[in-house]
Design a protein around this motif. Structure first.
Motif, short mmCIF file in Angstrom:
data_model
loop_
_atom_site.label_atom_id
_atom_site.label_comp_id
_atom_site.label_asym_id
_atom_site.label_seq_id
_atom_site.Cartn_x
_atom_site.Cartn_y
_atom_site.Cartn_z
N GLY A 53 -12.40 15.03 8.39
CA GLY A 53 -11.10 15.20 7.76
C GLY A 53 -10.14 14.10 8.15
O GLY A 53 -9.42 13.55 7.30
N ALA A 54 -10.12 13.74 9.42
CA ALA A 54 -9.25 12.66 9.89
C ALA A 54 -9.64 11.33 9.27
O ALA A 54 -8.78 10.54 8.86
N ALA A 55 -10.95 11.08 9.17
CA ALA A 55 -11.43 9.83 8.55
C ALA A 55 -11.01 9.77 7.08
O ALA A 55 -10.55 8.73 6.60
N ALA A 56 -11.15 10.89 6.38
CA ALA A 56 -10.77 10.93 4.96
C ALA A 56 -9.27 10.69 4.81
O ALA A 56 -8.85 9.95 3.91
N GLU A 57 -8.46 11.28 5.67
CA GLU A 57 -7.01 11.07 5.58
C GLU A 57 -6.64 9.62 5.88
O GLU A 57 -5.73 9.08 5.24
N GLU A 58 -7.32 8.99 6.83
CA GLU A 58 -7.08 7.58 7.12
C GLU A 58 -7.41 6.71 5.90
O GLU A 58 -6.64 5.82 5.54
N LEU A 59 -8.56 6.98 5.29
CA LEU A 59 -8.96 6.23 4.10
C LEU A 59 -7.96 6.43 2.96
O LEU A 59 -7.59 5.47 2.26
N ALA A 60 -7.52 7.66 2.77
CA ALA A 60 -6.56 7.97 1.70
C ALA A 60 -5.23 7.26 1.95
O ALA A 60 -4.66 6.65 1.04
N ALA A 61 -4.73 7.32 3.18
CA ALA A 61 -3.46 6.68 3.52
C ALA A 61 -3.54 5.17 3.29
O ALA A 61 -2.62 4.57 2.72
N ALA A 62 -4.64 4.56 3.71
CA ALA A 62 -4.82 3.12 3.52
C ALA A 62 -4.84 2.76 2.04
O ALA A 62 -4.22 1.76 1.62
N ALA A 63 -5.52 3.56 1.23
CA ALA A 63 -5.58 3.32 -0.21
C ALA A 63 -4.19 3.45 -0.85
O ALA A 63 -3.83 2.66 -1.73
N VAL B 128 -1.23 2.97 0.64
CA VAL B 128 -0.42 1.82 1.04
C VAL B 128 -0.81 0.60 0.21
O VAL B 128 0.06 -0.14 -0.26
N GLU B 129 -2.10 0.43 -0.01
CA GLU B 129 -2.59 -0.69 -0.82
C GLU B 129 -2.05 -0.62 -2.25
O GLU B 129 -1.82 -1.65 -2.88
N ARG C 280 4.70 4.25 0.05
CA ARG C 280 5.21 4.23 1.43
C ARG C 280 4.94 5.60 2.03
O ARG C 280 5.38 6.62 1.49
N ILE C 281 4.19 5.63 3.13
CA ILE C 281 3.86 6.90 3.79
C ILE C 281 5.07 7.35 4.59
O ILE C 281 5.59 6.61 5.43
N GLU D 225 6.04 8.14 -0.84
CA GLU D 225 6.95 7.90 -1.96
C GLU D 225 6.50 6.66 -2.70
O GLU D 225 5.93 5.74 -2.12
N ILE D 226 6.72 6.72 -3.98
CA ILE D 226 6.50 5.56 -4.84
C ILE D 226 7.71 5.52 -5.76
O ILE D 226 7.99 6.49 -6.46
N GLY D 227 8.48 4.47 -5.65
CA GLY D 227 9.75 4.42 -6.36
C GLY D 227 10.64 5.54 -5.84
O GLY D 227 10.74 5.74 -4.63
#
Length: 127
Positions: free
Chosen positions: A15-25, A27-28, A32-33, A50-52
């Motif tokens: 779960g932590a790995a998936a959340e890290e991957l999701a957060a990185a995607a 941001v890319e 903004r997290i 947030e986005i805009g």
């Protein structure tokens, strides 16, 4: 040192790995997290971004290797949607984001044995 609760620890790691991957995607993609794993008595929000001007609540779901039990996003049932909405309502109140538009997304990730993303799908306005 391995835990005597190996399976649960493994689930938390995934779960932590998936959340890290999701957060990185996210941001890319220009998001903004704002918060991760925000908790209150109603539940937990995996990622708040947030986005805009839009506040985006993201539920991250993952599975290991196979979709024989359905895709990760299919595990977001009506009960989970209600819980996320109630938790988000508390978040908005707590952070005083009353005037912001809000959107609920799901990021669905299939993890490989090494906890890398085999596939990732970002579903905007999922519920």
């Amino acid at each position: 040192m391995p835990s005597r609760f190996g399976k649960k620890d493994s689930r938390k790691q995934k779960g932590a790995a998936a959340e890290e991957l999701a957060a990185a995607a996210l941001v890319e993609k220009g998001y903004r997290i704002l918060d991760r794993n925000w908790r209150c008595r109603f539940g937990e929000l995996d990622i708040v971004a947030e986005i805009g001007a839009t506040l985006v609540i993201i539920e991250v779901r993952s599975r290991s290797g196979t979709t024989s039990f359905g895709t990760p996003s299919e595990s977001v049932n009506a009960r989970k949607m209600i819980q996320v909405r109630n938790t988000a309502q508390q978040y908005v109140h707590h952070k005083r984001y009353h005037e912001r538009s809000i959107r609920f997304d799901v990021i669905s990730i299939i993890l490989g044995a090494d906890l890398s993303a085999v596939s990732m799908e970002h579903i905007e306005n999922a519920f």
